[in-house]
Design an enzyme around this catalytic site. Structure first.
Site, short mmCIF file in Angstrom:
data_model
loop_
_atom_site.label_atom_id
_atom_site.label_comp_id
_atom_site.label_asym_id
_atom_site.label_seq_id
_atom_site.Cartn_x
_atom_site.Cartn_y
_atom_site.Cartn_z
N ALA A 47 0.79 -1.23 0.00
CA ALA A 47 0.00 0.00 0.00
C ALA A 47 0.83 1.29 0.00
O ALA A 47 0.64 2.15 -0.88
CB ALA A 47 -0.99 -0.03 1.17
N ASP A 239 -3.82 -2.59 4.01
CA ASP A 239 -4.08 -1.85 2.76
C ASP A 239 -5.10 -0.75 2.97
O ASP A 239 -5.11 0.25 2.24
CB ASP A 239 -4.54 -2.81 1.67
CG ASP A 239 -3.35 -3.57 1.16
OD1 ASP A 239 -2.97 -4.56 1.80
OD2 ASP A 239 -2.75 -3.13 0.15
N LYS A 250 -3.73 -8.43 2.98
CA LYS A 250 -3.59 -9.56 2.06
C LYS A 250 -4.48 -10.74 2.43
O LYS A 250 -4.61 -11.07 3.60
CB LYS A 250 -2.12 -9.98 2.03
CG LYS A 250 -1.76 -11.11 1.10
CD LYS A 250 -2.26 -10.94 -0.31
CE LYS A 250 -1.81 -9.66 -0.96
NZ LYS A 250 -2.59 -9.34 -2.20
#
Ligand code: MRU
Length: 348
Positions: A47, A239, A250
């Site tokens: 990210a 993220d 993830k």
């Protein structure tokens, strides 16, 4: 010292993460479209690294503008921002960086800057975003390192290292590096992270470079390792973190968090404020990227699954806030209730 994306001589240089650990190859990207392709195609990923790359890509797009009209420049700027925004949907750092560059553009316009000055201002701001990101990771490493006890084995999922950020520290791996720098004896268990293998390819590579002891496991081994007392803490990156602390990371992170809870192991998320999205009140509002099914049916050119099989390939999942012991940011450590503690992080 790993810095995966750089601005060098008016172009963006990216370490091609698709080739690691077998080959260390740098790509020189000379247009905003090439940078957008680099993000979409996973040359760069993670990210904060996506956010930094997008900022450089926007600066590059504006630098390449050849016209003399401010209206045309703004049109080009908007097009480049839109192109960046279409690359990957989950990592909010991308949209955070685009918004910041938009504010910088508008301020420069309001201040009656010339086209040439606007180009320089945008390049300078992209560089500042990059430097600030590295500084954030340094602070995350410091605050997070303090949470990790001496003689611990830390399990991590995916790659939330220097490769996934502006560089040097990383978020989850920053916490591990921070603990090591504080003189603690730390070893790491890295989930391989199917299907893209960020753990096996990237986390393993990064930690070996730093001489931090690391053991690679398959994703389905983590429960066993926890049950056998081989894991003292879990640290992952993020993220996008919703206002209530629900965290997209993830695919497989949620499973790890459930297992950590069942085994009484602290589960920490490490991320800069640019990953926190106060506009999303809960994790339900976070868009989850779905990727090409070939990532699952094949490993490189080798086909694993039969032709015609139906496949799901969600790249991220959401860990509910009740499974998270703390969220480590550059402003310090947030704990439940996260709606309050995360909001406080934004007060200066
Ligand atoms: O698909 P990727 O490799 O971009 O996913 C990366 C992750 O999920 C990381 O854990 C996350 O971006 C945090 S990076 C500091």
């Amino acid at each position: 010292m790993i810095i995966p994306v750089k601005w060098i001589d008016g172009a963006v240089e990216m370490l091609d993460q698709r080739l690691l650990p077998n080959e260390e190859k740098w790509l020189t990207l000379r247009s905003a479209d090439e940078v957008a392709d680099g993000i979409r195609d996973m040359v760069v990923r993670g990210a904060p690294a996506i956010g930094v790359s997008a900022a450089y890509g926007i600066a590059l797009g504006v630098k390449n503008f050849v016209g003399t009209s401010l209206i045309d420049l703004e049109e080009e700027f908007e097009y480049v921002c839109e192109t960046m925004g279409k690359t990957r949907p989950t990592a909010v750092n991308l949209f955070w960086a685009i918004d910041r560059m938009k504010r910088t553009f508008q301020k420069a316009k309001k201040d009656d800057k010339t086209i040439s000055e606007i180009k320089q201002i945008l390049i300078a701001d992209a560089k500042a975003i990059h430097e600030e990101d590295i500084e954030s990771q340094r602070l995350i490493a410091k605050f997070g390192g303090e949470l990790i006890e001496d003689n611990s084995t830390v399990l991590t999922h995916c790659n939330a290292g220097a490769l996934a950020t502006g560089g040097v520290w990383g978020t989850a791996l920053g916490v591990i590096r921070g603990a090591v720098n504080q003189g603690k004896n730390i070893s790491v268990i890295a989930d391989e992270t199917r299907p893209y293998l960020q753990g096996a390819r990237l986390t393993a590579w990064e930690l070996l470079q730093d001489d931090i002891p690391v053991t690679l496991i398959t994703d389905n081994m983590s429960g066993h390792m926890m049950q056998k007392g081989k894991v003292q803490a879990v640290v992952v990156g993020a993220d996008r973190i919703a206002a209530n602390g629900d965290t997209a990371n993830k695919i497989g992170t949620y499973m790890v968090a459930v297992l950590a809870k069942a085994n009484n192991i602290p589960f920490y998320v490490a991320a800069p404020l640019s990953t926190i999205d106060l506009q999303c009140s809960t994790g339900d509002e976070i868009p989850i990227e779905e990727r090409n099914i070939r990532e699952i049916t094949h490993i490189q050119d080798i086909q694993l699954a039969p032709d015609g099989i139906s496949v799901s390939n969600f790249a991220f999942d959401v860990t509910p806030n009740n499974l998270i012991n703390a969220i480590i940011t550059e402003k310090g450590v947030a704990r439940a209730p996260f709606t309050e503690s995360l909001r406080n992080m934004f007060d200066d």
